[in-house]
Design an enzyme around this catalytic site. Sequence first.
Site, PDB file in Angstrom:
ATOM      1  N   HIS A 154       0.826  -1.250  -0.038  1.00  0.00           N
ATOM      2  CA  HIS A 154       0.004  -0.339  -0.400  1.00  0.00           C
ATOM      3  C   HIS A 154       0.952   1.146  -0.106  1.00  0.00           C
ATOM      4  O   HIS A 154       1.894   0.771   0.518  1.00  0.00           O
ATOM      5  CB  HIS A 154      -1.045  -0.384   1.037  1.00  0.00           C
ATOM      6  CG  HIS A 154      -1.994  -1.000   1.334  1.00  0.00           C
ATOM      7  ND1 HIS A 154      -3.086  -1.027   1.504  1.00  0.00           N
ATOM      8  CD2 HIS A 154      -2.375  -2.282   1.893  1.00  0.00           C
ATOM      9  CE1 HIS A 154      -3.789  -1.437   1.083  1.00  0.00           C
ATOM     10  NE2 HIS A 154      -3.228  -2.856   1.349  1.00  0.00           N
ATOM     11  N   GLU A 236       2.891   0.125   4.581  1.00  0.00           N
ATOM     12  CA  GLU A 236       2.729   1.679   3.872  1.00  0.00           C
ATOM     13  C   GLU A 236       4.094   2.061   3.421  1.00  0.00           C
ATOM     14  O   GLU A 236       4.505   3.259   4.691  1.00  0.00           O
ATOM     15  CB  GLU A 236       1.773   2.251   5.042  1.00  0.00           C
ATOM     16  CG  GLU A 236       0.333   1.930   5.663  1.00  0.00           C
ATOM     17  CD  GLU A 236      -0.565   2.170   4.370  1.00  0.00           C
ATOM     18  OE1 GLU A 236      -0.506   2.370   3.375  1.00  0.00           O
ATOM     19  OE2 GLU A 236      -2.289   1.803   4.677  1.00  0.00           O
TER      20      GLU A 236
END
Length: 271
Positions: A154, A236
């Site tokens: 992500h 992330e």
Amino acid sequence: MAAAAACALAGCQGPGGTVRAAGTGAPAPASPARTSQAPSGTPSAGAAKPLAGRVVAIDPGHNAHNFQHTAEIGKPVKVGNGTKECDTTGTSTDDGYSEADFNLDVAHRLRALLTAQGAKVVLTHDGDRPWGPCVTERAEAGNRAKADVALSVHADGAPVGRRGFHVILPGRVDEGGTDNGPIVAPSRRLGEDLRDAFQRVTGSARSDYIGQGTGLDTRTDLGGLNLSTVPKVFIECGNMRDPKDAALLTSAKWRQKAALGMAEGIDRYLE
């Protein structure tokens, strides 16, 4: 994989109030120049393949077409301790490079590196679906493959000025017929190995807005972690809403480094 061998495959120079990644904006398609695939280098004849026999599940977060299927992705699914949306659109940079396209590009690069090292790589999707899959299906893909490692790729959507990467670890969930207790400890070790390798290879700093400088964040609200029966984490890779982080995320050269950092972290965990 050893850093030198991995860099040879990757063609690199070697290591050198938050809105989460589940944003709601409808991202525009990425420009062709930003979706180049990873080089499919192969090891020299007779070279050892340290990940032979290993299975890695890679989950490219979101789907570039999710914003066209809001009814489908908005349906609730059970995640053990409650319900979540089937999937979300993800975020994007200011100039329209979508998180979904970033995630899939990095997943392709990571797959090339791991496959060259002998691993069997399973993707939860390969840009071949009109929407989704749901978070429940994403978890099930790794479970069904009996993966040694599962990683969801992500990029975040935090306010401008907040920078850095972080790894999301599963917290204990024992509700609704779901008990991820057996994977909590190994997932933390995976997350620590991934964090260290990613930071070393990319040169990126740990998040300055999540994790209090540890680069780690434990959550119990993500179905992909709650429902996993194999060690799994999310990464992330940076904040797409910040111009400085966005400049990295939109660079093909940096994305190759990101994939290499992930590959080295997975290799370290599987040693």
